[in-house]
Scaffold this motif. Structure first.
Motif, PDB file in Angstrom:
ATOM      1  N   LYS A  67       0.857  -1.182   0.000  1.00  0.00           N
ATOM      2  CA  LYS A  67       0.000   0.000   0.000  1.00  0.00           C
ATOM      3  C   LYS A  67       0.895   1.234   0.000  1.00  0.00           C
ATOM      4  CE  LYS A  67      -3.848  -2.039   2.508  1.00  0.00           C
ATOM      5  NZ  LYS A  67      -4.798  -1.851   3.616  1.00  0.00           N
ATOM      6  N   ASN A  69       0.529   5.105   1.021  1.00  0.00           N
ATOM      7  CA  ASN A  69      -0.350   6.053   1.729  1.00  0.00           C
ATOM      8  C   ASN A  69      -1.743   5.478   1.962  1.00  0.00           C
ATOM      9  OD1 ASN A  69       1.708   8.020   1.804  1.00  0.00           O
ATOM     10  ND2 ASN A  69       1.179   8.678  -0.262  1.00  0.00           N
ATOM     11  N   GLY A  70      -1.800   4.187   2.313  1.00  0.00           N
ATOM     12  CA  GLY A  70      -3.063   3.527   2.621  1.00  0.00           C
ATOM     13  C   GLY A  70      -3.838   3.009   1.429  1.00  0.00           C
ATOM     14  N   LYS A  71      -3.355   3.290   0.224  1.00  0.00           N
ATOM     15  CA  LYS A  71      -4.060   2.851  -0.987  1.00  0.00           C
ATOM     16  C   LYS A  71      -3.410   1.581  -1.535  1.00  0.00           C
ATOM     17  CE  LYS A  71      -5.347   4.382  -5.608  1.00  0.00           C
ATOM     18  NZ  LYS A  71      -5.164   5.397  -6.637  1.00  0.00           N
ATOM     19  N   GLU A 103       3.348   0.507   3.072  1.00  0.00           N
ATOM     20  CA  GLU A 103       3.068  -0.631   3.941  1.00  0.00           C
ATOM     21  C   GLU A 103       3.294  -1.907   3.137  1.00  0.00           C
ATOM     22  OE1 GLU A 103      -0.993  -2.359   5.558  1.00  0.00           O
ATOM     23  OE2 GLU A 103      -0.437  -0.529   6.638  1.00  0.00           O
ATOM     24  N   THR A 117       5.910  -1.017   8.028  1.00  0.00           N
ATOM     25  CA  THR A 117       5.652   0.289   7.447  1.00  0.00           C
ATOM     26  C   THR A 117       6.986   0.977   7.205  1.00  0.00           C
ATOM     27  OG1 THR A 117       3.547   0.435   8.602  1.00  0.00           O
ATOM     28  CG2 THR A 117       4.474   2.486   7.770  1.00  0.00           C
TER      29      THR A 117
END
Length: 121
Positions: A67, A69-71, A103, A117
């Motif tokens: 991922k 930035n969380g995407k 991540e 992370t």
């Protein structure tokens, strides 16, 4: 006669249970994930440390998910592991920049997973 059948049934159930769960007993998640991002080339290098006796056999890192930035950006499945000690992979992230968060998730095909992370400087 009934007592004999009950003992025999218990032994059969025990043997079947042992066979079903013995693979999980020897399975383990990746011990460590090393990840490095090269700002110049925009390449993320991932190493999932996972010691197995036969990396082309039935115990290996099955999945790496990344991922940015969380995407969700990458989902890669493997049928074998690149060596007996590590699953390695490289990915191009042209949009990654300083301040972003990456991540990295690795999954063993038998049991366990690990996530790390990485902050890009």
């Amino acid at each position: 006669m009934i007592k004999f059948l009950t003992i025999k049934s218990l032994i059969i159930i025990f043997i079947i249970g042992f066979k079903l769960f013995s693979g999980v007993a020897f399975a383990h998640p990746p011990s460590t994930i090393n990840a490095a991002f090269d700002q110049d080339t925009k390449i993320l290098t991932v190493q999932a440390l996972h010691n197995v006796p036969n990396p082309t056999g039935d115990h290996y890192i099955q999945e790496i998910k990344i991922k940015l930035n969380g995407k969700d950006m990458v989902l890669q499945y493997f049928l074998t592991q690149s060596s007996s000690g590590v699953q390695e992979a490289q990915y191009l992230f042209i949009d990654a920049k300083s301040g972003d968060t990456i991540e990295v998730y690795a999954l063993c095909n038998k049991f366990g997973d690990k996530t790390i992370t990485l902050n890009i400087d």
